[in-house]
Design an enzyme around this catalytic site. Structure first.
Site, PDB file in Angstrom:
ATOM      1  CB  SER A 149     -13.210 -10.956   0.988  1.00 14.90           C
ATOM      2  OG  SER A 149     -13.970  -9.644   1.572  1.00 14.90           O
ATOM      3  CG  ASN A 207     -16.821  -7.796  -3.763  1.00 17.27           C
ATOM      4  OD1 ASN A 207     -16.666  -8.528  -2.945  1.00 17.27           O
ATOM      5  ND2 ASN A 207     -15.852  -7.059  -4.328  1.00 17.27           N
ATOM      6  CD  GLU A 210     -17.632  -4.480   0.460  1.00 20.56           C
ATOM      7  OE1 GLU A 210     -16.885  -5.862   0.659  1.00 20.56           O
ATOM      8  OE2 GLU A 210     -16.801  -3.919   0.032  1.00 20.56           O
TER       9      GLU A 210
HETATM   10  N1  LIG Z   1      -9.837  -8.873  -2.016  1.00 21.46           N
HETATM   11  C1  LIG Z   1      -9.563  -7.358  -1.761  1.00 21.46           C
HETATM   12  O1  LIG Z   1      -9.821  -6.935  -0.919  1.00 21.46           O
HETATM   13  C2  LIG Z   1      -8.595  -7.095  -2.843  1.00 21.46           C
HETATM   14  C3  LIG Z   1      -8.017  -5.624  -2.463  1.00 21.46           C
HETATM   15  C4  LIG Z   1      -7.070  -5.241  -3.600  1.00 21.46           C
HETATM   16  C5  LIG Z   1      -6.908  -5.961  -4.557  1.00 21.46           C
HETATM   17  N2  LIG Z   1      -7.366  -7.162  -4.659  1.00 21.46           N
HETATM   18  C6  LIG Z   1      -7.297  -7.892  -6.234  1.00 21.46           C
HETATM   19  O2  LIG Z   1      -5.762  -8.734  -5.775  1.00 21.46           O
HETATM   20  C7  LIG Z   1      -5.074  -8.712  -6.871  1.00 21.46           C
HETATM   21  C8  LIG Z   1      -3.846  -8.055  -6.779  1.00 21.46           C
HETATM   22  O3  LIG Z   1      -4.268  -6.539  -6.261  1.00 21.46           O
HETATM   23  P1  LIG Z   1      -2.810  -5.479  -5.799  1.00 21.46           P
HETATM   24  O4  LIG Z   1      -3.747  -4.314  -5.425  1.00 21.46           O
HETATM   25  O5  LIG Z   1      -1.978  -6.233  -5.010  1.00 21.46           O
HETATM   26  O6  LIG Z   1      -2.123  -5.577  -7.241  1.00 21.46           O
HETATM   27  P2  LIG Z   1      -2.612  -4.746  -8.620  1.00 21.46           P
HETATM   28  O7  LIG Z   1      -2.158  -3.319  -8.530  1.00 21.46           O
HETATM   29  O8  LIG Z   1      -3.986  -4.916  -8.873  1.00 21.46           O
HETATM   30  O9  LIG Z   1      -1.471  -5.376  -9.514  1.00 21.46           O
HETATM   31  C9  LIG Z   1      -0.066  -5.101  -9.389  1.00 21.46           C
HETATM   32  C10 LIG Z   1       0.597  -6.435  -9.566  1.00 21.46           C
HETATM   33  O10 LIG Z   1       0.185  -7.137 -10.897  1.00 21.46           O
HETATM   34  C11 LIG Z   1       1.494  -7.441 -11.613  1.00 21.46           C
HETATM   35  N3  LIG Z   1       1.374  -7.365 -13.046  1.00 21.46           N
HETATM   36  C12 LIG Z   1       0.707  -6.485 -13.708  1.00 21.46           C
HETATM   37  N4  LIG Z   1       0.614  -6.777 -15.149  1.00 21.46           N
HETATM   38  C13 LIG Z   1       1.251  -8.065 -15.023  1.00 21.46           C
HETATM   39  C14 LIG Z   1       1.566  -8.738 -16.356  1.00 21.46           C
HETATM   40  N5  LIG Z   1       1.388  -8.687 -17.689  1.00 21.46           N
HETATM   41  N6  LIG Z   1       2.088  -9.842 -16.078  1.00 21.46           N
HETATM   42  C15 LIG Z   1       2.728 -10.109 -14.821  1.00 21.46           C
HETATM   43  N7  LIG Z   1       2.437  -9.445 -13.597  1.00 21.46           N
HETATM   44  C16 LIG Z   1       1.505  -8.234 -14.008  1.00 21.46           C
HETATM   45  C17 LIG Z   1       2.585  -6.312 -11.239  1.00 21.46           C
HETATM   46  O11 LIG Z   1       3.624  -6.615 -11.431  1.00 21.46           O
HETATM   47  P3  LIG Z   1       4.870  -5.524 -11.650  1.00 21.46           P
HETATM   48  O12 LIG Z   1       5.363  -5.179 -10.273  1.00 21.46           O
HETATM   49  O13 LIG Z   1       5.760  -6.089 -12.442  1.00 21.46           O
HETATM   50  O14 LIG Z   1       4.260  -4.310 -12.294  1.00 21.46           O
HETATM   51  C18 LIG Z   1       2.220  -6.349  -9.760  1.00 21.46           C
HETATM   52  O15 LIG Z   1       2.682  -7.277  -9.076  1.00 21.46           O
HETATM   53  C19 LIG Z   1      -6.110  -7.794  -7.990  1.00 21.46           C
HETATM   54  O16 LIG Z   1      -6.650  -8.883  -8.757  1.00 21.46           O
HETATM   55  C20 LIG Z   1      -7.115  -7.089  -7.163  1.00 21.46           C
HETATM   56  O17 LIG Z   1      -8.259  -6.835  -7.934  1.00 21.46           O
HETATM   57  C21 LIG Z   1      -8.326  -7.757  -4.020  1.00 21.46           C
END
Ligand SMILES: NC(=O)c1ccc[n+]([C@@H]2O[C@H](COP(=O)([O-])OP(=O)(O)OC[C@H]3O[C@@H](n4cnc5c(N)ncnc54)[C@H](OP(=O)(O)O)[C@@H]3O)[C@@H](O)[C@H]2O)c1
Length: 500
Positions: A149, A207, A210
């Site tokens: 988070s 969440n 939140e």
């Molecule tokens: N905790 C928080 O506050 C918070 C905030 C935001 C996100 N998150 C979570 O953190 C995670 C990452 O979030 P993010 O916003 O950084 O990224 P994202 O937009 O959710 O995902 C993009 C990433 O996923 C990869 N990807 C997508 N499809 C794929 C596949 N089939 N095989 C391998 N890689 C794949 C993409 O690779 P390419 O570059 O090759 O497309 C890119 O590296 C998510 O689960 C999201 O829900 C958490």
């Protein structure tokens, strides 16, 4: 074998992978905003060497080029990635939740060995984590679902981390996660929550809480604005003042910032030019669905989730705008007194929202066989995450004193605050109702409070109705046993089998 059949993987093969020295103690897969920030955070901590991999090459190249100080070990295939990690190999996946996560797990299982650790740091739905953990465990590899988070900033500077998974994986993972977590009063904001899906379960409820906290703050703002006529900037001062007392929290702090902001284009308060339709990514809905299945009333979180849904139906709102509200204008006579009432109502409702959320965690732990230390959970939320607040220390105190406390709101500190605040809370709910100002989170929290403390509930009548139409039987207050009234016969009472 389960979903992660090693023979199914068809990924890139790199012939020179075996010559890659296994130098990294941790790896990150997925280098979008969260993954790249987490990788930089890891690299900045003493003792960590970080391997990085992304499905498409550009993100890896960019990260290496932009952050030479991190001394990342880039990999361009899963084989290279695995070869660059020392054993037990430990990798954190930060990719899009859902199928992408499964695709990456599939690929890692193919190149990892028994004893290695795969961590999903994305926002997975906890039943998916339970399923994945079970399937990966069959290969001898550890799978850890870790709720992370704090958004982008948290990932970079120190998030609050809620890992599940096995005790074995925690031995390796614990020190690494402690090195990157936020720190509250000298303690890292990470603890081993429990096995398999426990971490993602707790992150989900975080969440949900939140959502409730944000809705309560929004209702407080709305009531003050409409009741006193103060401007958003003036209300920002109110929130800044509240932030010096028992409501001290990140959400109250940023509320003041948002309310003080003026729109550069129109000169209006920004809050007045933002469309009043709240978005959601689904974790509030998961919290409520899970609570319904567990039979735990999380009415504050539910109302907050529904309030976002209501806001996002402009066509219904336009249609209903012709429906009547109260005739009289709402204006409070004593603005300061009203604002203090709203503050107390907000604090009381917040206590209920957290009490309900912790109740859901307690019930989830019982249902899924997790041993969750609720005090430790409240402590790891004190920094790094969105609901960080002073208040969480009081929750930790309550569970320290009584680890099996069934209702958080009854702990001495909270009971005292509710006693002190309940009159103001009632005045605010009455005022909102009379003024026609929606306050679903304030009023549902108060209704829950009154329901919980009631000596006798009308549930007795519901049991009577159920017995009437469905012979569902009832119990009596004055003797043991299960009973049924012969409603369509002579209306005498008979002993019956329990069909509750
Ligand atoms: N905790 C928080 O506050 C918070 C905030 C935001 C996100 N998150 C979570 O953190 C995670 C990452 O979030 P993010 O916003 O950084 O990224 P994202 O937009 O959710 O995902 C993009 C990433 O996923 C990869 N990807 C997508 N499809 C794929 C596949 N089939 N095989 C391998 N890689 C794949 C993409 O690779 P390419 O570059 O090759 O497309 C890119 O590296 C998510 O689960 C999201 O829900 C958490």
């Amino acid at each position: 074998m389960g979903a992660y059949d090693r023979s199914s993987y068809q990924g890139d093969r790199v012939t020179d992978a075996e010559s890659t020295p296994a130098r990294a103690n941790i790896g990150v897969v997925g280098l979008a905003v969260m993954g790249s920030n987490l990788a930089r955070n890891l690299a900045s901590r003493e003792g960590n060497t970080v391997a990085i991999f992304n499905r498409s090459r550009a993100k890896t190249d960019d990260l290496v080029a932009e952050h030479p100080e991190a001394e990342f070990i880039p990999a361009f295939s899963y084989e290279e990635f695995a070869a660059s990690l020392s054993k037990p190999r430990t990798a954190i996946i930060m990719v899009k939740a859902g199928r992408p996560t499964d695709a990456v797990i599939d690929a890692l299982v193919e190149v990892f060995e028994p004893g290695d650790i795969i961590v999903d740091g994305g926002n997975a739905y906890f039943p998916d984590t339970i399923r994945r953990e079970k399937a990966v465990r069959e290969t001898g590899i550890n799978f850890v679902g870790a709720g992370i988070s704090g958004g982008e900033e948290g990932a970079l500077h120190g998030p609050s981390i809620m890992p599940g998974g096995s005790d074995e994986s925690w031995v390796t993972l614990g020190p690494i996660l402690k090195s990157i977590a936020a720190v509250a009063e000298g303690e890292p904001c990470v603890t081993h929550i429990g096995h398999d899906g426990a971490g993602h379960f707790v992150k989900m409820v975080h969440n949900g809480i939140e959502y409730a906290d944000m809705q309560l703050i929004a209702e407080a703002y709305d009531l003050i604005r409409r009741g006193t006529g103060k401007s958003p900037a003036e209300i920002a001062d109110v929130f800044a003042d509240w932030n010096t007392g028992e409501l001290d929290s990140y959400l109250i702090e940023i509320t003041a910032e948002v309310l003080r902001q003026n729109d550069a284009e129109t000169g209006q308060p920004l809050v007045d030019v933002i469309l009043d339709q709240a978005g959601a990514k689904g974790t509030g809905a998961w919290t409520v669905q899970t609570a319904l299945a567990l039979g735990v009333p999380v009415s504050g979180i539910a109302e907050a989730t529904f309030a976002r849904s209501l806001s996002s139906h402009p066509e219904q709102r336009a249609l209903a705008s012709a429906l009547p509200g109260p005739e009289e204008e709402f204006h409070v006579a004593d603005a300061d007194a009203f604002i203090e009432d709203v503050r107390q109502a907000l604090f009381a409702s917040k206590i209920i929202a957290y009490s309900q959320g912790f109740d859901e965690i307690r019930a989830g732990a019982a249902e899924y066989g997790w041993s969750i230390d609720l005090g430790a959970v409240s402590k790891i939320w004190r920094a790094g995450c969105i609901i960080r607040a002073q208040f969480l220390n009081r929750i930790a105190d309550a569970y320290d004193e009584q680890p099996d406390l069934a209702v958080l709101a009854t702990a001495p500190y909270f009971a005292e605050a509710l006693t002190r605040g309940q009159a103001a809370w009632r005045r605010v709910v009455v005022a909102a109702t009379q003024a026609g100002i929606p306050s679903p989170a304030f009023s549902s929290s108060l209704a829950y409070y009154d329901g919980l403390r009631a000596e006798r509930l009308p549930a007795a009548l519901i049991q009577g109705q159920r017995d009437f139409f469905g012979a569902h039987t009832y119990k009596r207050i004055d003797k043991e046993g299960t009973f049924h009234t012969l409603w369509s016969g002579d209306r005498s009472e008979i002993e019956a089998e329990d069909t509750h």
